[in-house]
Design a protein around this motif. Structure first.
Motif, PDB file in Angstrom:
ATOM      1  N   ARG A 182       7.694   2.531  -6.465  1.00 40.82           N
ATOM      2  CA  ARG A 182       6.865   3.474  -6.570  1.00 40.82           C
ATOM      3  C   ARG A 182       7.135   4.303  -7.900  1.00 40.82           C
ATOM      4  N   GLN A 237       5.809  -0.919  -3.837  1.00 36.75           N
ATOM      5  CA  GLN A 237       6.174   0.267  -3.125  1.00 36.75           C
ATOM      6  C   GLN A 237       7.651   0.424  -3.361  1.00 36.75           C
ATOM      7  N   GLU A 284       0.927  -1.388   0.037  1.00 36.83           N
ATOM      8  CA  GLU A 284      -0.060   0.145  -0.095  1.00 36.83           C
ATOM      9  C   GLU A 284       0.851   1.292   0.040  1.00 36.83           C
ATOM     10  N   GLU A 285       0.311   2.279  -0.569  1.00 34.26           N
ATOM     11  CA  GLU A 285       1.120   3.535  -0.690  1.00 34.26           C
ATOM     12  C   GLU A 285       1.676   4.101   0.815  1.00 34.26           C
TER      13      GLU A 285
END
Ligand code: B3K
Ligand code: ZN
Length: 877
Positions: free
Chosen positions: A806, A803, A765-766
């Motif tokens: 990214r 991640q 997740e970010e």
């Protein structure tokens, strides 16, 4: 600090040492910041060395106090000394004694190489070039000497004093608060196998009697209070000692064998003669704190270091280019041990997964190198998956080619011929060639040629002629250093399955049958025609992954479903399912939607229902390939988000289609009696926890409740951690609850906290990058401890592709900041972290450019260590 741009060292430049050392007498007086080391070396000119050469002893950051020659102090003009070398240009003869006194500061040693302190205890790490950080010495693996070591320390600070070999005597130093111990190791050894430990440690004692009746005293030293956690390691040690006697005819050769567990260690463990030093992660285990994987890791590493006593210590390496001589061989030996102790197919599957994940990716990227490299700038960067894992595959292929007996005869001859030697790969291969009469000339290319061979196998059935023809082509991708690559020797284990799944007899059209069901490919293109085949068979090739290659075949989905159900080779049964999954995942990632997964679902359903199968095997076969594995199969222009989505989608399809049998399997493998780390029990847990992962794919409240119940209701770490891992994947209040609960339970147990750190670093997740940064600020985290760094930063960079990569480049920037910060303190760990970029060229252009910018930022930083600068520049090359 070493020179960031040292001259490369080349295999071709090898010269025998000009001076030999017959004996070393060390007197080490331990002190936290000023440890005094007096070394007496019996030096002798090597008749095989360069005539008239000066005595050049290596150093690294040393402070010299004095030098004496044959007992008389040497005047300043008689030698040259810098922190990096001690040179006698005009030695007084061909044989003399040199006494050297140096001072070292173990507390300031943050590199964890040489003599350092870990939680107050003194310990050493000398491989490959750490001994020169303790005293001046010809610090190379072909200078073998007999060591006698006197250690002295404050009695309270370091009640336990250990070194290599056997204890000669110990006692108080009269009229002081100090005591001493004298250790003597009768086996000549290179300096990299020297070790010394001093500290407040508890001994877990045991004993062993070798096959020929020699008693051996065993000791595992741990921090006081951790004694019960060393039980499994001790058991694994005794099993290893017995196994090496029966499987390889190798007995232990000293009166004592000691292992010391330390908390700050750059790698897994170290095979110092008679005194193995271990990362405590590979010693300490209890059901409440260690998972089944941890237990298996302990067993494997204990065995590995023990097996080095012959493959590495009794026969060592002539130079560091020959590193695979000990490492590849010893990995092979530990793999065989674990296969015998556990399930052979399950072990083979996990070894091949690791090989492909770590080595195939390395060999496909800028850090690719041969199993025996020919040049290096920093040897610490060559303790790689290629040297270890591919090195083990090469030994395995030798065994496949020569058969059980031929292989054993070769091993026996190798040990007999080279006992007490510093040997080479040529020596190793010659032993097999001489023992079996086989020419291994072409085979030797496995050591010198980098890259994973790409093999295509095309099978065709001729009903009229009753033949099955297999056309094989091989090509190894060219590299800058090796633009033209020769064909390799590929031992391919093969089977042809009849329509009922039965194995067909194999004979070739030239009248040969196929010994051990292995065909040998030696040319770029080669055909094999199998005769007497009355119905269209299904090909099962490279069984057991007999050659470490990238194989593509013309098998259809239907063939793969058939193999998944019927292949007598469990590895290929597993591989058929994986192949079906890869086909879907690659298409899914490329097109944004999954093709029909029907054949995979059916194959998985059948496998799940097969009650004859080992649950551990089922767990492996039913687990989808990971994101990195999928990226590797895609090979270029990889978008990690697309890979992630495809994998999630396929997991959901399987979870949905197989909901009922998965739930049944979950219940059927419920934990029964008390926890036992044995393979059968671990296999049941593995299958149950895999089904839990599928069952929670939808994140339905019922499914999460099941995971929470498992988390809270178990007493073992395997089941607790598996439940935690699935809960944490979903952004629900339960995530925070269980993470907090886990932290509270284990906050005082750093090895368990590593699991907690690692898991959070992998949340796709970010918010994860910020979470990881926040975790670095907690008191349980420390950049000075390699285990913590690997658990948090390493997991983020290597196990969280969406991640780390990214699109905004912040994941890359973060890793670079960490690497640059760490470099001044621990270059080896910093370089390891930086090698997370090794696959960056397979990324899509945007992320690739970001990774390249990040690497450039490292490369352009002044004052880098040789370790980090080497990885940065090779990654960019
Ligand atoms: N021989 C050691 C590795 C030493 C690594 C130095 N950077 C452990 C092993 O492979 O057994
Ligand atoms: Zn090793």
């Amino acid at each position: 600090m070493r020179d960031a741009e040292p001259h490369p060292v080349r295999l071709a430049d090898y010269r025998p040492p000009a001076w030999l050392v017959d004996t070393v007498n060390l007197d080490v007086s331990l002190h936290p910041t000023a440890t005094r080391v007096v070394s007496r070396l019996a030096l002798r000119r090597n008749p095989k060395g360069e005539a008239g050469a000066p005595v050049v002893l290596d150093g690294d950051g040393l402070t010299l106090v004095r030098v004496a020659l044959d007992g008389a102090p040497l005047a300043g003009g008689a030698y040259e000394a810098t922190p990096e070398a001690l040179i006698l240009r005009a030695p007084p003869g061909d044989r003399f004694t040199l006494e050297i006194e140096t001072l070292v500061d173990p507390t300031a040693n943050t590199q964890l190489m040489g003599l350092y302190r870990s939680r107050g205890n003194y310990c050493t790490q000398c491989e490959p070039e750490g001994f020169r950080r303790i005293t001046y010495f010809p610090d190379r693996s072909d200078v073998l000497a007999v060591y006698t070591v006197r250690i002295e320390a404050n009695r309270e600070e370091a009640p336990v004093l250990l070194s290599n070999g056997n204890l000669e005597r110990n006692g108080p130093v009269p009229d002081t608060d100090r005591h001493y111990a004298i250790w003597h190791d009768p086996w000549p050894k290179p300096s990299y196998l020297f070790a010394l430990v001093g500290g407040n440690l508890s001994k877990v004692p045991d004993h062993f009697v070798t096959a020929s009746g020699k008693p051996v005293e065993l000791g595992i030293y741990v921090e006081p209070g951790k004694e019960t956690r060393a039980t499994y390691a001790m058991d694994a040690l005794k099993r290893s000692m017995r196994w090496d006697e029966t499987a390889f005819g190798r007995e232990y050769d000293l009166d004592v064998f000691n292992i010391v567990a330390v908390s700050d260690f750059n790698m897994g463990a170290m095979e110092n003669k008679g005194l193995n030093v271990f990362n405590d992660k590979y010693v300490l285990a209890s059901p409440e704190t260690a998972t089944d994987a941890d237990y298996a890791g302990i067993e494997g590493v204990i065995a590995h270091e023990y097996f080095h006593n012959w493959s590495g210590n009794r026969v060592t390496c002539r130079d560091w280019f020959q590193l695979c001589l000990k490492e590849g061989l010893t990995v092979f030996r530990d793999q065989e041990f674990s296969s015998d102790q556990r399930s052979r197919p399950v072990k083979r599957i996990s070894d091949v997964r690791l090989l492909k994940a770590a080595q195939f990716t390395e060999d496909a990227g800028p850090l690719s190198h041969p199993v025996r490299p020919e040049t290096y700038r920093e040897i610490n960067n060559f303790y790689t998956a290629t040297v270890y894992e591919k090195g083990a595959e090469v030994v395995r292929m030798l065994k496949t080619l020569l058969g059980e007996q031929g292989f054993r005869a070769g091993m026996d001859l190798y040990f007999e011929r080279h006992d007490g030697d510093a040997a080479t790969i040529e020596d190793f291969l010659a032993a097999f060639a001489d023992a079996t009469g086989r020419d291994l000339g072409q085979f030797a290319a496995w050591y010198s040629q980098s890259g994973t061979p790409r093999v295509t196998a095309h099978g065709s059935y001729d009903a009229a002629a009753r033949t099955y023809r297999l056309d094989v082509r091989q090509e190894t991708p060219p590299s800058a250093l090796q633009p033209v690559k020769r064909p390799m020797v590929l031992p391919l284990a093969v089977g042809l399955l009849g329509p009922d799944g039965a194995e067909l007899p194999l004979s070739l059209d030239d009248g040969r049958n196929v010994p051990r069901h292995v065909i040998e490919v030696t040319q770029a293109e080669q055909s094999f025609v199998f005769t007497g085949i009355t119905e269209r068979p299904v090909l099962s090739l490279n069984r057991g992954f007999s050659a470490p290659i990238n194989l593509s075949t013309n098998l259809t989905d239907t063939d793969l479903v058939f193999l998944a159900a019927h292949d007598s080779d469990p590895f290929n049964r597993f591989d058929a399912l994986q192949d079906l999954a890869f086909r879907l995942l690659k298409a899914g990632a490329a097109e944004g939607r999954l093709p029909d997964a029907g054949p995979l679902v059916e194959a998985a359903r059948r496998l799940l229902a097969d009650t004859a199968l080992d649950p551990a095997f089922k767990a492996q076969a039913l687990a989808l390939p990971g994101e990195n594995e999928i990226a590797r199969e895609i090979g270029s222009n990889v978008d990690p988000d697309a890979v992630f989505k495809a994998r999630r989608a396929l997991r959901a399809v399987l979870a949905d289609a197989l909901a009922a049998p998965l739930a049944t399997a979950y219940d059927a493998h419920a934990a029964g009696t008390a926890y036992s780390p044995d393979a059968a029990a671990a296999g049941r847990r593995a299958l149950r926890n895999l089904t839990l992962d599928y069952l929670t794919a939808s994140a339905s409240p019922e499914a999460l409740a099941r995971a929470q119940a498992q988390y809270a209701g178990t007493d073992n770490m395997t089941d607790r951690f598996a439940a935690l891992a699935v809960i944490v994947q979903h952004d629900t209040p339960a995530r925070t609850e269980v993470l907090e609960d886990f932290y509270r339970r284990f906050v005082t147990d750093p090895l368990v906290i590593d699991k907690w750190l690692s898991l959070q670093a992998q949340i796709p997740e970010e918010g994860t990058l910020d979470r990881v940064k926040a975790l670095t600020l907690l008191p349980v985290f420390s950049m000075a401890n390699p285990n913590r760094v690997r658990a948090l930063i390493g997991a983020f960079a290597t196990a969280n592709p969406t991640q780390f990569h990214r699109p905004d480049g912040k994941g890359h920037d973060f890793l670079v900041d960490v690497v640059l910060g760490l470099d001044a303190k621990n270059p080896q760990v910093a370089a390891r972290m930086l090698s997370a970029f090794k696959t960056f060229r397979q990324l899509e252009p945007g992320r690739r450019a970001s990774a390249e910018r990040a690497l450039r930022r490292v490369a352009e930083t002044p004052g880098l260590s040789a370790d980090v600068s080497d990885i940065a520049s090779r990654s960019l090359s």
